[in-house]
Design a protein around this motif. Sequence first.
Motif, PDB file in Angstrom:
ATOM      1  N   HIS A 517       0.867  -1.166   0.000  1.00 27.95           N
ATOM      2  CA  HIS A 517       0.000   0.000   0.000  1.00 27.95           C
ATOM      3  C   HIS A 517       0.911   1.225   0.000  1.00 27.95           C
ATOM      4  N   GLY A 518       1.115   1.809  -1.179  1.00 25.95           N
ATOM      5  CA  GLY A 518       2.060   2.912  -1.291  1.00 25.95           C
ATOM      6  C   GLY A 518       3.468   2.413  -1.015  1.00 25.95           C
ATOM      7  N   THR A 519       4.173   3.079  -0.130  1.00 28.38           N
ATOM      8  CA  THR A 519       5.529   2.655   0.211  1.00 28.38           C
ATOM      9  C   THR A 519       5.548   1.656   1.360  1.00 28.38           C
ATOM     10  N   ASP A 520       4.393   1.381   1.936  1.00 30.09           N
ATOM     11  CA  ASP A 520       4.316   0.402   3.020  1.00 30.09           C
ATOM     12  C   ASP A 520       4.083  -0.990   2.449  1.00 30.09           C
ATOM     13  N   VAL A 521       4.857  -1.949   2.939  1.00 26.46           N
ATOM     14  CA  VAL A 521       4.761  -3.324   2.479  1.00 26.46           C
ATOM     15  C   VAL A 521       4.496  -4.208   3.695  1.00 26.46           C
ATOM     16  N   TYR A 522       3.528  -5.099   3.585  1.00 26.54           N
ATOM     17  CA  TYR A 522       3.182  -5.996   4.682  1.00 26.54           C
ATOM     18  C   TYR A 522       3.538  -7.418   4.267  1.00 26.54           C
ATOM     19  N   VAL A 523       4.421  -8.034   5.050  1.00 28.93           N
ATOM     20  CA  VAL A 523       4.881  -9.389   4.771  1.00 28.93           C
ATOM     21  C   VAL A 523       4.508 -10.237   5.982  1.00 28.93           C
ATOM     22  N   ASN A 524       3.516 -11.107   5.798  1.00 26.16           N
ATOM     23  CA  ASN A 524       2.960 -11.838   6.938  1.00 26.16           C
ATOM     24  C   ASN A 524       2.625 -10.836   8.042  1.00 26.16           C
TER      25      ASN A 524
END
Length: 680
Positions: A517-524
């Motif tokens: 989401h934009g520059t935010d990345v969610y990994v698990n």
Amino acid sequence: MITSVLVANRGEIACRIFRTCRELGIRTVAVHSDPDEDALHTRVADAAVRLPGAAPAETYLRGDLVVKAALAAGADAVHPGYGFLSENADFARAVTDAGLVWIGPPPQAIEAMASKTRAKELLGIEPLKDVTEADLPVLVKAAAGGGGRGMRIVRRLEELDAALEGARAEAESAFGDGEVFVEPYVERARHVEVQILADAHGTVWALGTRDCSLQRRHQKVIEEAPAPGLPAALERELHALAVRAARAVSYVGAGTVEFLVADGRAHFLEMNTRLQVEHPVTEEVFGLDLVAEQIRIAEGRPLAGDPPRPQGHAVEARLYAEDPASGWAPQTGTLHRLAVPGGVRLDTGYGDGDTIGVHYDPMLAKVVAHAPSRAEALRKLAGALERAVVHGPVTNRELLVRSLRHEEFISARMDTGFYDRHLDGLTVPAPDPYAPLAAALADAHGRSRFGGWRNVPSQPQVKRYAMAGEEHEVRYRHTRHGFDAVDPAGVRVVRAGADLVVLEVDGVRRRYEVARHGTDVYVNGDRLTLLPRFPEAVVQHAPGSLLAPMPGTVVRVADGLVPGARVRAGEPIVWLEAMKMQHVISAPVAGVLTELPVTPGRQVTVGTLLAVVQESPAAGSPAAGPSASGPSVSEPSGDEPSASDPSGADSSTSDSSASGGPVSGFSPAGPSASDPSAGG
């Protein structure tokens, strides 16, 4: 028969009441402030009425506007939820005077018990009048409302006046009532409560016990039913005291009687004349819908004989948008995704894409697990939270998982000081070291239109991420077979897709679900921020700059402070209000105030310059505390969350919880204890 119910509340509790109303075939009406115009509770209701404004005092606490809204929408009943006006006798009378059904206790019962000072007087308990050193520590507490708002622990006599002033201001803002009182503060107690359900025909049910000892900032965090490890005799005593309190005021409806349990004794805290935030654990154990029972009682129907027999154990965790490692600072922003695995109950006031604002309580959801035994319920809830998808602001999700798996909690040896003792260990970052590689590979796959493989070997691709306060650099190459990891080494890329990466480390395959989401990345369960290839210029602040640690509103600037004034280390300078609580920004060092660019009423964002204090050796030695990167922030008090708001923490609005620490309360027959619950 009730045909249409207006819920005088917002967020999670409004959505929860609407759910029951739909099941009963009852039409629903929502009220909303301007920030809540598109909130989930307004979207799921059959009709919605605007309350102009943003602050609770001009919207959800305006009983006259709420009654007008009910009449305009054609509702024939009003449910207050918890927090806000739920324990306001005048509002209850206004509802009935308008010809509407009040889904709550009689106004006279509210008056008798909703004020903590009057409730204690009924039991012969007097608050402290003239506090001396011998009385310390003490708890300053709001007489009305809950949710931990308007509560301050005082350990030094010179802090008492400021605590009284701060508690009054916070209570006035949250509940429209600035009355506060002082009582002894007792360490190492458990917070135990009894759910009451009474009809208008003389029947009173005591529906087991709940333990709400895990608290922060006087707000409950994890609750369970039944309260574990209580001797049978003590449990019977708690039930008897709760029923006696209800009968003493001719109580009708759902309510909760709260106690501190210490040294095998029960100390009365208060009676909350409303539904509690943690009511779902009782529902799960007894197989009841307490909101449905409230509606039936309001229609004049009797309770059916004896209460049902309890079955199994239930545990509830409150998922907050807050950073426990940073003084429980509330967080704001877009909640991109909230999904919890099946098998557990999810009560929430947010949907994917909703905005978490600054005006109300930061509770996102309540997650509840029910199982045949306590051990199974704890394991079930911890597992569900661990696998939950929460994309958006920082939350307390990891803290909840670790708390549920903590040996002291598993063995039921906890008390309200749990987080005082264990917070540091529970918030140590433990990110997955391979999450940045998974993020980079997913990003590369999503951006690679024609494939990145080249016949001639080239330099590896490089990406940088911020994760858990540290910078991580990963290197990888495109090959004819896909991707190869260069750094970290020893990792085999089994699969690399735009949203799923599979890595093999030391012979073990690990799956990484990736969302961006934009520059935010969610990994698990990890949140990363993609850093630019070339560092951007950083805004520089003068040494001693006090920056806003959270978005909010400047509600006060210290009297008489102007640039050039000398300040002491720890001296309050600016008061911020965010999410129903006030936060004090104090001078980190002794020195001279050189800048004060804010005034009351100004909205600020994270990082806004509030003041600059230039250290002056002659003014005294510096105090421990942050400077430019982090002003000194006093921990606010708060109780139950409302699904949203000042309504009460139990509103989640008025429940109490403690940031770990003792609570204050009193035993009708003896010493006073301390009460962490500001409401439940």
